[in-house]
Enzyme design. Structure first.
Site, PDB file in Angstrom:
ATOM      1  N   ASN A  15       0.900  -1.250  -0.078  1.00  0.00           N
ATOM      2  CA  ASN A  15      -0.030  -0.024  -0.095  1.00  0.00           C
ATOM      3  C   ASN A  15       0.890   1.154  -0.155  1.00  0.00           C
ATOM      4  OD1 ASN A  15      -1.502   2.144   0.824  1.00  0.00           O
ATOM      5  ND2 ASN A  15      -3.015   0.810   1.640  1.00  0.00           N
ATOM      6  N   HIS A  18       0.957   6.320   1.809  1.00  0.00           N
ATOM      7  CA  HIS A  18       1.496   7.140   2.594  1.00  0.00           C
ATOM      8  C   HIS A  18       2.949   8.002   2.026  1.00  0.00           C
ATOM      9  CE1 HIS A  18      -1.422   6.923   5.269  1.00  0.00           C
ATOM     10  NE2 HIS A  18      -1.412   5.696   5.491  1.00  0.00           N
ATOM     11  N   HIS A  51      -5.489   3.590  -1.754  1.00  0.00           N
ATOM     12  CA  HIS A  51      -6.962   3.944  -1.009  1.00  0.00           C
ATOM     13  C   HIS A  51      -7.094   5.499  -1.510  1.00  0.00           C
ATOM     14  CE1 HIS A  51      -9.430   4.211   3.064  1.00  0.00           C
ATOM     15  NE2 HIS A  51     -10.109   4.366   1.929  1.00  0.00           N
ATOM     16  N   ARG A  53      -8.988   8.026  -0.888  1.00  0.00           N
ATOM     17  CA  ARG A  53     -10.328   8.403   0.244  1.00  0.00           C
ATOM     18  C   ARG A  53     -10.918   9.447  -0.309  1.00  0.00           C
ATOM     19  NH1 ARG A  53     -10.331   7.494   5.677  1.00  0.00           N
ATOM     20  NH2 ARG A  53      -8.784   5.978   6.321  1.00  0.00           N
ATOM     21  N   ARG A  57      -6.709  12.621   1.022  1.00  0.00           N
ATOM     22  CA  ARG A  57      -5.618  12.839   1.980  1.00  0.00           C
ATOM     23  C   ARG A  57      -4.501  12.511   1.428  1.00  0.00           C
ATOM     24  NH1 ARG A  57      -7.362   9.801   7.320  1.00  0.00           N
ATOM     25  NH2 ARG A  57      -9.365  10.835   7.011  1.00  0.00           N
ATOM     26  N   GLU A  78      -8.694   0.478  -3.001  1.00  0.00           N
ATOM     27  CA  GLU A  78      -9.495   0.694  -1.742  1.00  0.00           C
ATOM     28  C   GLU A  78     -10.458   1.698  -1.815  1.00  0.00           C
ATOM     29  OE1 GLU A  78      -6.793  -1.639   1.584  1.00  0.00           O
ATOM     30  OE2 GLU A  78      -6.569   0.655   1.606  1.00  0.00           O
ATOM     31  N   THR A 109      -8.494   3.578   8.907  1.00  0.00           N
ATOM     32  CA  THR A 109      -9.596   2.786   8.821  1.00  0.00           C
ATOM     33  C   THR A 109      -9.918   2.007  10.115  1.00  0.00           C
ATOM     34  OG1 THR A 109      -9.129   2.432   6.409  1.00  0.00           O
ATOM     35  CG2 THR A 109     -10.849   1.106   7.487  1.00  0.00           C
ATOM     36  N   GLU A 159     -10.853  -9.181   2.974  1.00  0.00           N
ATOM     37  CA  GLU A 159      -9.604  -8.904   3.475  1.00  0.00           C
ATOM     38  C   GLU A 159     -10.086  -8.422   4.934  1.00  0.00           C
ATOM     39  OE1 GLU A 159      -6.848  -6.171   1.779  1.00  0.00           O
ATOM     40  OE2 GLU A 159      -6.353  -5.311   3.773  1.00  0.00           O
ATOM     41  N   HIS A 198      -3.763  -4.474   7.544  1.00  0.00           N
ATOM     42  CA  HIS A 198      -4.045  -3.298   8.416  1.00  0.00           C
ATOM     43  C   HIS A 198      -2.899  -3.392   9.845  1.00  0.00           C
ATOM     44  CE1 HIS A 198      -5.738   0.591   9.193  1.00  0.00           C
ATOM     45  NE2 HIS A 198      -5.397   0.436  10.243  1.00  0.00           N
TER      46      HIS A 198
END
Ligand SMILES: CC(=O)[C@@H](O)[C@H](O)COP(=O)(O)O
Ligand SMILES: NCC(=O)COP(=O)(O)O
Length: 247
Positions: A15, A18, A51, A53, A57, A78, A109, A159, A198
């Site tokens: 992922n 970030h 993801h 969002r 963000r 996602e 999340t 998931e 996660h």
């Protein structure tokens, strides 16, 4: 455990959200999540997770096509169960769409999707994604009623949210681990491919990776944080080694 059919290789989806978080802190285009995707591909990562969002963000709309163009790795998008996200997914046609719960005020999340309580809202979204050839995954808490709801919705993948496990200590961690193992087994017995993710780190990944039915782990925040110190290549390689050792 020996008579359990293990998926050939536990896939690692990285992922890259970030990387975009850091980029967005200054509003420019560095560091570019696309470069991260290319590095993940070059070190044998099995997929890219991003993801989008609702508040944008981290990952932004324009990142999706750029990520898809940059590597041949499957993209796992996602997304919240909204009309806006459905339209974006149908336009980009990622390999997979993982439907996640989203609250704007949350830091990350926090829980799983309430697939059991939102059947009517989710059913048309799952159908439209599936009809477009997108593999649907539901990001759920490791609970039997959520697996049963995923079955009713016809989702091929779930998931399992590993956040509670990742935050637990002592005996509670063993309890959380067992919940995930039991639900991975329940999903697999019912023809659903179980994934997990996660909050996974070098320290906590191995008991999860050892769950025989799991086919894929999605790991982001820790790997991107670790990459600051050792580089993304080394961080992904180390995670891969730990996953392989655990199997
Ligand atoms: C759904 C999930 O567990 C992660 O992909 C996570 O949502 C990444 O994004 P955030 O760190 O913004 O929550
Ligand atoms: N779905 C989980 C994911 O993609 C990565 O979560 P995290 O490692 O960033 O907590």
């Amino acid at each position: 455990m020996n008579n359990v059919l293990r998926p050939a290789r536990l896939r690692l989806g990285v992922n890259i959200d970030h990387v975009a978080t850091i980029r967005n802190a200054r509003g420019g285009d560095h560091p570019d999540p696309v470069r991260a995707a290319e590095i993940v591909a070059s070190v044998g990562g099995d997929g890219i997770t991003a993801h989008l969002r609702e508040d944008r963000r981290h990952i932004r709309d324009e990142d999706l096509a750029r990520i898809q163009a940059a590597t041949n790795l499957p993209l796992n998008l996602e997304m919240a169960a909204t009309d806006e996200m459905l339209e974006i997914a149908l336009r980009h046609k990622p390999h997979a769409a993982c439907i996640v719960p989203e609250r704007r005020e949350e830091r990350t999340t926090e829980g799983g999707l309430d697939a059991a309580g939102q059947h009517n809202r989710l059913a048309p979204i799952v159908s439209r994604l599936s009809d477009a050839g997108i593999r649907v995954s539901l990001f759920i808490a490791p609970e039997a009623r959520q697996i049963e709801a995923a079955m009713k919705l016809g989702a091929p993948v779930v998931e399992l949210h590993t956040g509670e496990y990742a935050h637990a200590e002592g005996e509670q961690r063993a309890i959380e681990l067992k919940r995930i193992a039991d639900m991975a087994a329940l999903a697999a017995r019912n023809g659903i491919e179980p994934h997990a993710g996660h909050g996974l780190t070098y320290e906590n990944v191995q008991p999860i990776a050892a769950i025989p039915q799991l086919a894929e782990l999605n790991i982001g925040h820790y790997l991107i944080g670790e990459a600051i110190f050792v580089g993304l290549e080394s961080a992904v390689r180390r995670m891969r080694e730990l996953m392989d050792e655990a199997r």
